[in-house]
Design a protein around this motif. Structure first.
Motif, mmCIF file in Angstrom:
data_model
loop_
_atom_site.group_PDB
_atom_site.id
_atom_site.type_symbol
_atom_site.label_atom_id
_atom_site.label_comp_id
_atom_site.label_asym_id
_atom_site.label_seq_id
_atom_site.Cartn_x
_atom_site.Cartn_y
_atom_site.Cartn_z
ATOM 1 N N TYR A 52 0.851 -1.179 0.000
ATOM 2 C CA TYR A 52 0.000 0.000 0.000
ATOM 3 C C TYR A 52 0.889 1.232 0.000
ATOM 4 C CZ TYR A 52 -3.880 -3.035 1.205
ATOM 5 O OH TYR A 52 -4.823 -4.011 1.192
ATOM 6 N N VAL A 54 0.911 4.785 1.036
ATOM 7 C CA VAL A 54 0.115 5.613 1.937
ATOM 8 C C VAL A 54 1.011 6.627 2.637
ATOM 9 C CG1 VAL A 54 -1.294 5.551 4.037
ATOM 10 C CG2 VAL A 54 -1.572 3.776 2.339
ATOM 11 N N ASP A 58 -1.393 11.322 6.829
ATOM 12 C CA ASP A 58 -2.730 11.634 6.323
ATOM 13 C C ASP A 58 -3.745 10.771 7.085
ATOM 14 O OD1 ASP A 58 -5.185 11.504 4.807
ATOM 15 O OD2 ASP A 58 -4.085 12.275 3.076
ATOM 16 N N GLN A 61 -6.277 8.674 4.947
ATOM 17 C CA GLN A 61 -5.658 7.502 4.328
ATOM 18 C C GLN A 61 -5.414 6.409 5.368
ATOM 19 O OE1 GLN A 61 -2.123 8.161 2.010
ATOM 20 N NE2 GLN A 61 -3.034 9.815 0.822
ATOM 21 N N SER A 64 -8.653 4.675 6.538
ATOM 22 C CA SER A 64 -9.115 3.780 5.480
ATOM 23 C C SER A 64 -8.276 2.504 5.434
ATOM 24 C CB SER A 64 -9.059 4.503 4.133
ATOM 25 O OG SER A 64 -9.423 3.651 3.093
ATOM 26 N N LEU A 65 -6.959 2.664 5.519
ATOM 27 C CA LEU A 65 -6.051 1.514 5.481
ATOM 28 C C LEU A 65 -6.292 0.581 6.669
ATOM 29 C CD1 LEU A 65 -3.505 0.168 4.173
ATOM 30 C CD2 LEU A 65 -2.187 1.461 5.862
#
Length: 80
Positions: A52, A54, A58, A61, A64-65
């Motif tokens: 990923y 990323v 953030d 982000q 979400s991850l």
């Protein structure tokens, strides 16, 4: 008590860095489900590795991850 049948999901930050990239094959060889995170994704990586790209700073982000992966363990090698 640890459930021996539970999948161990390891999130490795800084996975493309010096320490991170050396940890990845060892984790995979020991049967862990490995999720690698870095700002840059290398062109080659071990089979079975989930990459990923990323920005750890953030919050959107990262939320979400973490929601997608739901790691059970973290190896934090990221630094700037």
């Amino acid at each position: 008590m640890i459930d021996k049948d539970a999948t161990i999901r390891v999130l490795v930050t800084g996975a493309a860095g010096f320490i991170g990239r050396h940890a990845l094959p060892l984790l995979l060889a020991n049967g862990f489900e490995v999720y690698a995170v870095d700002m840059a994704v290398p062109s080659e990586s071990p089979e079975g590795l989930h990459w990923y790209q990323v920005d750890l700073l953030d919050a959107v982000q990262m939320d979400s991850l973490l929601s997608a992966i739901r790691p059970s363990h973290l190896l934090h090698f990221a630094w700037f």
